[in-house]
Motif scaffolding. Structure first.
Motif, short mmCIF file in Angstrom:
data_model
loop_
_atom_site.label_atom_id
_atom_site.label_comp_id
_atom_site.label_asym_id
_atom_site.label_seq_id
_atom_site.Cartn_x
_atom_site.Cartn_y
_atom_site.Cartn_z
N LEU A 77 0.84 -1.21 0.00
CA LEU A 77 0.00 0.00 0.00
C LEU A 77 0.86 1.25 0.00
O LEU A 77 0.57 2.23 -0.71
N ALA A 78 1.97 1.22 0.78
CA ALA A 78 2.86 2.39 0.83
C ALA A 78 3.46 2.67 -0.55
O ALA A 78 3.57 3.83 -0.97
N ALA A 79 3.77 1.60 -1.28
CA ALA A 79 4.32 1.78 -2.64
C ALA A 79 3.28 2.42 -3.55
O ALA A 79 3.59 3.32 -4.34
N LEU A 80 2.01 1.97 -3.42
CA LEU A 80 0.96 2.57 -4.25
C LEU A 80 0.76 4.04 -3.90
O LEU A 80 0.55 4.89 -4.78
N GLU A 81 0.81 4.36 -2.59
CA GLU A 81 0.67 5.77 -2.17
C GLU A 81 1.82 6.61 -2.73
O GLU A 81 1.60 7.73 -3.20
N ARG A 82 3.04 6.06 -2.66
CA ARG A 82 4.19 6.81 -3.20
C ARG A 82 4.02 7.08 -4.69
O ARG A 82 4.45 8.11 -5.20
N ALA A 83 3.37 6.13 -5.38
CA ALA A 83 3.17 6.29 -6.82
C ALA A 83 2.01 7.27 -7.13
O ALA A 83 1.73 7.54 -8.29
N GLY A 84 1.33 7.73 -6.06
CA GLY A 84 0.30 8.76 -6.27
C GLY A 84 -1.06 8.22 -6.68
O GLY A 84 -1.78 8.87 -7.44
N VAL A 85 -1.42 7.03 -6.13
CA VAL A 85 -2.68 6.42 -6.58
C VAL A 85 -3.89 7.30 -6.26
O VAL A 85 -4.79 7.46 -7.10
N ARG A 86 -3.92 7.92 -5.08
CA ARG A 86 -5.08 8.78 -4.74
C ARG A 86 -5.16 10.00 -5.65
O ARG A 86 -6.22 10.37 -6.13
N ALA A 87 -4.00 10.62 -5.85
CA ALA A 87 -3.98 11.82 -6.71
C ALA A 87 -4.42 11.46 -8.13
O ALA A 87 -5.10 12.25 -8.80
N ALA A 88 -4.06 10.25 -8.56
CA ALA A 88 -4.44 9.84 -9.92
C ALA A 88 -5.97 9.76 -10.04
O ALA A 88 -6.55 10.18 -11.04
N PHE A 89 -6.64 9.24 -9.00
CA PHE A 89 -8.11 9.17 -9.05
C PHE A 89 -8.74 10.56 -8.99
O PHE A 89 -9.75 10.82 -9.65
N GLN A 90 -8.15 11.45 -8.18
CA GLN A 90 -8.66 12.83 -8.13
C GLN A 90 -8.54 13.47 -9.51
O GLN A 90 -9.47 14.09 -10.02
N ASP A 91 -7.34 13.30 -10.11
CA ASP A 91 -7.11 13.90 -11.44
C ASP A 91 -8.06 13.30 -12.48
O ASP A 91 -8.52 14.00 -13.37
N ALA A 92 -8.31 11.99 -12.35
CA ALA A 92 -9.17 11.33 -13.33
C ALA A 92 -10.58 11.93 -13.28
O ALA A 92 -11.18 12.23 -14.32
N LEU A 93 -11.12 12.14 -12.07
CA LEU A 93 -12.48 12.70 -11.98
C LEU A 93 -12.49 14.15 -12.46
O LEU A 93 -13.42 14.57 -13.15
N ASP A 94 -11.43 14.90 -12.12
CA ASP A 94 -11.34 16.27 -12.66
C ASP A 94 -11.38 16.24 -14.19
O ASP A 94 -12.06 17.05 -14.83
N ALA A 95 -10.63 15.28 -14.76
CA ALA A 95 -10.57 15.20 -16.22
C ALA A 95 -11.96 14.86 -16.80
O ALA A 95 -12.39 15.45 -17.79
N VAL A 96 -12.65 13.91 -16.14
CA VAL A 96 -13.98 13.52 -16.61
C VAL A 96 -14.94 14.71 -16.58
O VAL A 96 -15.73 14.93 -17.50
N LEU A 97 -14.84 15.51 -15.50
CA LEU A 97 -15.77 16.64 -15.34
C LEU A 97 -15.30 17.88 -16.08
O LEU A 97 -15.96 18.91 -16.06
N GLY A 98 -14.11 17.78 -16.70
CA GLY A 98 -13.59 18.93 -17.42
C GLY A 98 -13.12 20.05 -16.52
O GLY A 98 -13.15 21.22 -16.89
N VAL A 99 -12.67 19.67 -15.29
CA VAL A 99 -12.21 20.67 -14.31
C VAL A 99 -10.69 20.68 -14.33
O VAL A 99 -10.07 19.62 -14.44
#
Ligand SMILES: NC(=O)c1ccc[n+]([C@@H]2O[C@H](COP(=O)([O-])OP(=O)(O)OC[C@H]3O[C@@H](n4cnc5c(N)ncnc54)[C@H](OP(=O)(O)O)[C@@H]3O)[C@@H](O)[C@H]2O)c1
Length: 251
Positions: free
Chosen positions: A227-249
């Motif tokens: 889990l720490a490796a996934l966090e270091r790779a920015g997994v949460r930020a990737a999901f935030q960015d993905a929803l921003d991208a979907v909503l055009g934000v």
């Protein structure tokens, strides 16, 4: 309650198959409504007006851009009206179809197998009998979730893209196993079953993601390291960015 489908494209077909009952449907594309009738029974009248006249509930399944054009044809007779048009707010619908109960719903494609999520835009009670009937009808297709109208697009952004995200996660996990020597088909079998089992477990734990994660994460153990490796790779930020991208934000 006889539903009248205005538009017999992909989504209308999925919803109709989910309900599995004879349809009343129309579509300008030759043979499309007729094919649905052939599959499920029912009737394909010649015009939108004829469908609206006979339906207990009109379901708008055309493209969002056709809102005004279709309303001009059927607003004098269609009542009540339910819409699945993406990006068309409750206010837009009420302006197009004034003085009658109007419902904004957004279904996901697994409604076809009654495993969908259907978002219902929350509204003041309209006609209690019809309100209940609409909830019951769409509840047959999976999970009905009511959210504020201004959050419907956000909810849709979580739900409609999720199958692609989950497929990507599964693929990434399979590839990681293959890199360490597992045969791809065995890895895929295990990963997909693990995802399905985890979804069932999450449901059994009241959707408490943290509880499930804690259960399998012993202090200092291998899951904590993963889990720490996934966090270091920015997994949460990737999901935030993905929803921003979907909503055009812009993030
Ligand atoms: N696909 C999804 O996952 C999804 C999810 C939630 C909501 N929605 C919404 O559902 C609606 C339909 O999407 P879809 O994917 O099913 O699109 P679709 O397959 O293109 O279906 C729309 C159908 O409406 C027909 N149509 C066009 N003008 C019409 C008119 N004046 N009167 C009656 N029917 C007319 C179209 O015919 P022609 O092809 O001849 O134009 C087409 O067969 C859209 O508003 C979309 O925003 C889609």
């Amino acid at each position: 309650m006889q539903v009248g489908f205005i538009g017999a494209g992909n989504m209308a077909r999925g919803i109709a198959r989910g309900w599995g009952r004879p349809v009343l449907a129309t579509d300008p594309f030759p043979g499309r409504a007729e094919a649905l009738v052939e599959e499920l029974g029912g009737e394909a009248p010649a015009s939108n007006f004829a469908v609206a006249e006979r339906a207990d509930l009109v379901l708008l399944c055309h493209k969002p851009a056709q809102l005004a054009e279709v309303a001009a044809e059927i607003a004098s007779t269609a009542m009540p009206v339910a819409s699945i048009l993406g990006g068309v707010s409750l206010a837009d619908l009420k302006a197009a179809y004034p003085d009658r109960p109007v419902y904004r719903l957004l279904p996901s494609t697994p409604v076809e197998v009654r495993q969908g999520v259907v978002i219902l835009a929350a509204d003041e009670p309209q006609d209690p009998r019809i309100d209940d009937a609409v909830r019951a009808l769409f509840g047959e297709l999976g999970l009905l979730v009511e959210v504020d109208d201004r959050l419907v697009d956000v909810a849709m952004g979580l739900m409609s893209n999720a199958p692609a995200y989950v497929a990507l996660l599964a693929e990434a996990q399979v590839d990681a196993g293959v890199r360490h020597g597992l045969p791809p088909d065995k890895a895929a079998e295990m990963v997909v079953q693990t995802f399905a089992g985890t979804a069932a477990l999450l449901r059994a734990r009241g959707n408490d993601t943290l509880a499930v994660r804690r259960e399998v994460t012993s202090p200092g153990g291998s899951t904590a390291r993963g889990l720490a490796a996934l966090e270091r790779a920015g997994v949460r930020a990737a999901f935030q960015d993905a929803l921003d991208a979907v909503l055009g934000v812009r993030s």
